[in-house]
Scaffold this active site. Structure first.
Site, PDB file in Angstrom:
ATOM      1  N   CYS A  63      29.693 -60.507  76.722  1.00  0.00           N
ATOM      2  CA  CYS A  63      29.847 -60.852  78.141  1.00  0.00           C
ATOM      3  C   CYS A  63      28.625 -61.653  78.605  1.00  0.00           C
ATOM      4  CB  CYS A  63      30.029 -59.598  78.994  1.00  0.00           C
ATOM      5  SG  CYS A  63      31.688 -58.885  78.876  1.00  0.00           S
ATOM      6  N   ASP A  94      28.584 -67.634  64.727  1.00  0.00           N
ATOM      7  CA  ASP A  94      27.964 -66.329  64.500  1.00  0.00           C
ATOM      8  C   ASP A  94      26.482 -66.538  64.184  1.00  0.00           C
ATOM      9  OD1 ASP A  94      29.247 -63.305  63.504  1.00  0.00           O
ATOM     10  OD2 ASP A  94      27.151 -63.783  63.073  1.00  0.00           O
ATOM     11  N   HIS A  98      36.687 -58.686  79.119  1.00  0.00           N
ATOM     12  CA  HIS A  98      36.079 -57.674  78.248  1.00  0.00           C
ATOM     13  C   HIS A  98      37.143 -56.679  77.792  1.00  0.00           C
ATOM     14  CE1 HIS A  98      32.936 -55.057  76.585  1.00  0.00           C
ATOM     15  NE2 HIS A  98      33.755 -54.086  76.950  1.00  0.00           N
ATOM     16  N   GLY A 110      33.272 -51.406  60.495  1.00  0.00           N
ATOM     17  CA  GLY A 110      31.977 -52.053  60.743  1.00  0.00           C
ATOM     18  C   GLY A 110      31.886 -52.816  62.051  1.00  0.00           C
ATOM     19  N   THR A 125      30.502 -53.770  65.297  1.00  0.00           N
ATOM     20  CA  THR A 125      29.196 -53.505  65.917  1.00  0.00           C
ATOM     21  C   THR A 125      29.142 -53.959  67.367  1.00  0.00           C
ATOM     22  OG1 THR A 125      28.346 -55.612  65.064  1.00  0.00           O
ATOM     23  CG2 THR A 125      27.921 -53.652  63.730  1.00  0.00           C
ATOM     24  N   HIS A 162      33.309 -55.744  72.090  1.00  0.00           N
ATOM     25  CA  HIS A 162      34.049 -56.736  72.885  1.00  0.00           C
ATOM     26  C   HIS A 162      34.887 -57.442  71.826  1.00  0.00           C
ATOM     27  CE1 HIS A 162      34.014 -60.044  76.210  1.00  0.00           C
ATOM     28  NE2 HIS A 162      34.857 -60.448  75.261  1.00  0.00           N
ATOM     29  N   HIS A 173      36.627 -59.452  69.097  1.00  0.00           N
ATOM     30  CA  HIS A 173      36.290 -60.785  68.595  1.00  0.00           C
ATOM     31  C   HIS A 173      36.966 -61.005  67.259  1.00  0.00           C
ATOM     32  CE1 HIS A 173      33.221 -57.860  67.381  1.00  0.00           C
ATOM     33  NE2 HIS A 173      33.169 -58.516  66.244  1.00  0.00           N
ATOM     34  N   HIS A 221      36.518 -63.100  63.812  1.00  0.00           N
ATOM     35  CA  HIS A 221      35.675 -63.911  62.944  1.00  0.00           C
ATOM     36  C   HIS A 221      36.564 -64.962  62.283  1.00  0.00           C
ATOM     37  CE1 HIS A 221      32.293 -60.866  62.585  1.00  0.00           C
ATOM     38  NE2 HIS A 221      33.277 -60.050  62.933  1.00  0.00           N
TER      39      HIS A 221
HETATM   40  P1  5GP Z   1      31.397 -57.078  64.090  1.00  0.00           P
HETATM   41  O1  5GP Z   1      30.464 -56.489  63.085  1.00  0.00           O
HETATM   42  O2  5GP Z   1      31.395 -56.300  65.391  1.00  0.00           O
HETATM   43  O3  5GP Z   1      32.774 -57.352  63.593  1.00  0.00           O
HETATM   44  O4  5GP Z   1      30.820 -58.523  64.396  1.00  0.00           O
HETATM   45  C1  5GP Z   1      29.820 -58.777  65.310  1.00  0.00           C
HETATM   46  C2  5GP Z   1      29.280 -60.142  64.959  1.00  0.00           C
HETATM   47  O5  5GP Z   1      28.555 -60.626  66.058  1.00  0.00           O
HETATM   48  C3  5GP Z   1      28.328 -60.129  63.765  1.00  0.00           C
HETATM   49  O6  5GP Z   1      28.827 -61.007  62.749  1.00  0.00           O
HETATM   50  C4  5GP Z   1      27.009 -60.614  64.345  1.00  0.00           C
HETATM   51  O7  5GP Z   1      26.291 -61.452  63.477  1.00  0.00           O
HETATM   52  C5  5GP Z   1      27.448 -61.338  65.594  1.00  0.00           C
HETATM   53  N1  5GP Z   1      26.479 -61.303  66.684  1.00  0.00           N
HETATM   54  C6  5GP Z   1      25.832 -60.217  67.174  1.00  0.00           C
HETATM   55  N2  5GP Z   1      25.019 -60.563  68.184  1.00  0.00           N
HETATM   56  C7  5GP Z   1      25.162 -61.914  68.347  1.00  0.00           C
HETATM   57  C8  5GP Z   1      24.560 -62.858  69.233  1.00  0.00           C
HETATM   58  O8  5GP Z   1      23.751 -62.539  70.091  1.00  0.00           O
HETATM   59  N3  5GP Z   1      24.937 -64.152  69.093  1.00  0.00           N
HETATM   60  C9  5GP Z   1      25.847 -64.558  68.148  1.00  0.00           C
HETATM   61  N4  5GP Z   1      26.143 -65.857  68.104  1.00  0.00           N
HETATM   62  N5  5GP Z   1      26.429 -63.684  67.293  1.00  0.00           N
HETATM   63  C10 5GP Z   1      26.082 -62.388  67.385  1.00  0.00           C
HETATM   64 ZN    ZN Z   2      32.094 -57.821  76.899  1.00  0.00          ZN
END
Ligand code: 5GP
Ligand code: ZN
Length: 114
Positions: free
Chosen positions: A7, A30, A46, A93, A95, A98, A100, A102
């Site tokens: 957000c 990313d 969100h 995994g 983290t 919100h 998203h 990939h």
């Molecule tokens: P998850 O592990 O939740 O599927 O993916 C979260 C992704 O967000 C990770 O690949 C991580 O590198 C990316 N990420 C986390 N914080 C930031 C940020 O501040 N900026 C960007 N561009 N990516 C982020």
């Molecule tokens: Zn959010």
């Protein structure tokens, strides 16, 4: 949502390398890429994760896939192939809570994933 990092990216409170934006979604690189091309596509609304998708908000998921198809063509990897990943919950995994998607491209992507 106040403490949500994505957000904050939407509100430009945190910088990001943005690829695409419209009134409903944002796509950006990313920060810790796992492939030569690695972007995240998020709704501006969100939504915590895949478990929070309902009949009320599910249309955004289809729209995100539409945007991904468009970006894949523009970036030139649509034909060679790419992977769309959504991690939902602890065991997958997730983290950032919100939702998203990939998008990983420009390398061979093993199957099954880890
Ligand atoms: P998850 O592990 O939740 O599927 O993916 C979260 C992704 O967000 C990770 O690949 C991580 O590198 C990316 N990420 C986390 N914080 C930031 C940020 O501040 N900026 C960007 N561009 N990516 C982020
Ligand atoms: Zn959010």
């Amino acid at each position: 949502m106040e403490d949500c990092i994505f957000c904050k990216i939407i509100k430009r409170e945190i910088p990001a390398n943005i690829i695409y934006e419209d009134e409903r979604v944002l796509a950006f690189y990313d920060v810790d890429p796992k492939a030569p091309f690695h972007m995240l596509v998020i709704p501006k609304e969100h939504i915590e994760g895949a478990n929070a998708i309902t009949g009320e908000n599910s249309s955004i998921v289809g729209y995100i896939f539409e945007v991904i198809a468009k970006i894949a063509k523009e970036q030139g990897f649509a034909e060679e192939g790419y992977r769309i990943v959504n991690n939902c919950g602890e065991k997958a995994g997730q983290t950032v809570h919100h939702i998203h998607f990939h998008v990983l491209a420009r390398r061979d992507l093993g199957w099954p994933p880890g």
